[in-house]
Scaffold this motif. Structure first.
Motif, PDB file in Angstrom:
ATOM      1  N   LEU A 189       0.834  -1.212   0.000  1.00 23.42           N
ATOM      2  CA  LEU A 189       0.000   0.000   0.000  1.00 23.42           C
ATOM      3  C   LEU A 189       0.867   1.260   0.000  1.00 23.42           C
ATOM      4  N   LEU A 190       1.983   1.232   0.742  1.00 22.94           N
ATOM      5  CA  LEU A 190       2.890   2.382   0.740  1.00 22.94           C
ATOM      6  C   LEU A 190       3.519   2.585  -0.628  1.00 22.94           C
ATOM      7  N   ASP A 191       3.894   1.497  -1.285  1.00 22.66           N
ATOM      8  CA  ASP A 191       4.453   1.616  -2.638  1.00 22.66           C
ATOM      9  C   ASP A 191       3.433   2.238  -3.593  1.00 22.66           C
ATOM     10  N   ASP A 192       2.181   1.830  -3.463  1.00 20.92           N
ATOM     11  CA  ASP A 192       1.125   2.411  -4.307  1.00 20.92           C
ATOM     12  C   ASP A 192       0.985   3.906  -4.055  1.00 20.92           C
ATOM     13  N   MET A 193       1.040   4.302  -2.772  1.00 13.46           N
ATOM     14  CA  MET A 193       0.924   5.726  -2.442  1.00 13.46           C
ATOM     15  C   MET A 193       2.109   6.512  -2.986  1.00 13.46           C
ATOM     16  N   ALA A 194       3.310   5.932  -2.888  1.00 12.34           N
ATOM     17  CA  ALA A 194       4.495   6.610  -3.413  1.00 12.34           C
ATOM     18  C   ALA A 194       4.368   6.819  -4.916  1.00 12.34           C
ATOM     19  N   ASN A 195       3.857   5.830  -5.619  1.00  7.74           N
ATOM     20  CA  ASN A 195       3.660   5.953  -7.069  1.00  7.74           C
ATOM     21  C   ASN A 195       2.592   6.980  -7.409  1.00  7.74           C
TER      22      ASN A 195
END
Length: 490
Positions: A189-195
């Motif tokens: 989920l954090l990777d998605d937010m960073a993207n």
């Protein structure tokens, strides 16, 4: 070069008369995602709190949010602990209160708390649904806040942060209490937010981090130092081993060969069955690992053993050879048990010094209210020396770095050389060096006839002495096994 999203210049901060940050400078540029690790007490949390004005600091902190970015133009900070209030706004709770049926109803449910947060931030609850499911938190909607375990409280914090979708997200020890699957899903989920446009700053010494993290740093002498790799972040020095205090080298006086026996034990809150027909036996001298995902019933099970849960008297539980409710007092039970848990740490008396915190272990309080005897004072001093806490003995426990707080509470747990040690996630928030030291102490301690129940999610952070395992899932036993020594820790 693009303008920095965060510009910090000459940041200075003092805490309790000690300089924590000194002329600290830091810039965060678009596309950077940071992890700040380093030694316990170096100022990591202080920096995060200063950025969102939760700590008073001098210097310059400038945010330059991108108005074309779809994420909220805001810096949002998730603290290490979740501070909640009851319906009247009171934050003063006591350790056993979460098991008191009348006072449990004095706090909001998870769902009500999320609805309140969503209205305040003008969010659509439908956007929170997939986050709840990804973190395995959907079945806690009707649970009172005071009933949540430390891992479940952390999930509530993270749901709110991910739902808000800020341009700058600062997470202080975000993995505290999370089970393995929740941690993996959270990183995704954090990777998605960073993207999608969020800049991440994680305050953590954890090794399993989001793929998006591409900048690394630690704080030393009050200043932030960037390094090129996670392995270059400084850790606490390995402590020198000391001989155990003599009183701990004696096997506890054991009055029965079975410490714990549960026979088809169930616990229910209204329609919710938290434990289902649990049968378990812990014999004197055994070392057990207790595992299970967040919400599996581990905390409830331990509360039955420690005497904090009122339903212990309505179930078939034998402790030290006696059935609960057969005439022994709660203090008779507690005298034979030493316990450390995130909840006990959370609710511990804020006015307790390190010395008083350790002394309270003699009388099983969460503060210190009784004059100790001469021999007890000697034992306290021996443990202060053993854990390198002599210089901190008159400081308030909650003002110490987390690593030292954990060691002080371990000293409290073993001060009376109890028959049974219950250690619930004792290494939460500790770095590799601190965890190794903590577990080495447990391994040596276990050699003196101690019986141990240890709750831990991650095999790489376990003491080597554990040779049995009980795993819960949705309130039921899914694994109960005795193994050859050293085969569980990895």
């Amino acid at each position: 070069m693009a303008n920095p999203i965060v510009h910090i210049a000459n940041l200075n901060l003092q805490y309790a008369g000690t300089t924590v940050l000194c002329d600290l400078n830091w810039r965060i540029y678009p596309g950077e995602h940071w992890i700040i690790g380093g030694k316990s007490g170096s100022g990591k949390s202080s920096l995060a709190k200063a950025m969102v004005k939760q700590e008073k600091a001098s210097g310059e902190i400038i945010f330059r949010f991108d108005q074309s970015n779809p994420m909220l133009a805001q810096a949002y900070y998730v603290a290490n602990w979740y501070q909640f209030a009851n319906l009247e706004g009171d934050r003063n709770f006591y350790y056993q209160q979460r098991y008191n049926k009348q006072q449990r109803n004095d706090t909001l449910t998870v769902y009500a708390d999320l609805i309140h947060f969503g209205k305040k931030q003008q969010l659509d609850f439908r956007d929170a649904e997939p986050i709840l499911e990804a973190l395995g938190f959907g079945n806690c909607r009707e649970t009172q806040l005071i009933e949540l375990s430390s891992g479940e409280h952390k999930k509530l914090q993270l749901v709110q942060a991910l739902w808000l979708r800020p341009q700058l997200l600062i997470l202080d020890e975000p993995y505290t209490g999370l089970d393995k699957r929740s941690r993996e899903n959270f990183n995704s989920l954090l990777d998605d937010m960073a993207n999608a446009g969020t800049t991440l700053v994680l305050i953590s010494n954890d090794r399993n981090i989001p793929d998006a993290i591409n900048r690394f740093a630690h704080i030393e002498n009050g200043q932030l130092h960037a390094v090129s790799h996670l392995d270059e972040i400084k850790q606490d020095e390995q402590r020198q081993r000391k001989p155990f205090p003599y009183f701990l080298q004696q096997a506890p006086l054991v009055d029965h060969d079975t410490m714990v026996e549960l026979r088809n034990v169930s616990v229910r809150y209204g329609e919710k069955e938290v434990l289902k027909n649990i049968s378990w036996q812990v014999k004197a001298g055994e070392k057990w690992l207790l595992q299970g995902p967040n919400g599996s019933g581990k905390s409830t099970l331990l509360s039955l053993l420690n005497g904090d849960h009122p339903q212990a008297y309505a179930t078939d539980i034998f402790l030290f050879g006696k059935k609960r409710g057969s005439g022994e007092s709660i203090w008779d039970i507690k005298q034979k048990i030493g316990i450390i848990s995130p909840e006990l740490h959370w609710y511990f008396d804020k006015n307790a010094t390190v010395w008083h915190a350790i002394a309270s272990g003699f009388y099983d309080s969460v503060g210190w209210f009784i004059q100790v005897k001469y021999e007890e004072k000697k034992q306290i001093e021996q443990l202060l020396d053993f854990f390198d806490l002599l210089q901190d003995k008159d400081k308030l426990l909650h003002t110490l770095p987390l690593g030292k707080q954990r060691l002080a509470l371990l000293a409290r747990t073993i001060i009376k050389n109890p028959q049974l040690l219950i250690l619930d996630e004792p290494c939460q928030g500790l770095d590799r060096s601190q965890t190794a030291h903590f577990n080495a102490v447990l391994d040596e301690l276990s050699g003196y006839g101690k019986t141990l129940i240890y709750v831990g999610h991650y095999e790489s952070q376990l003491p080597a002495c554990l040779d049995n395992r009980l795993v819960l899932e949705k309130g039921e036993v899914v694994i109960s096994e005795r193994r050859e020594k050293n085969s569980i820790a990895g």
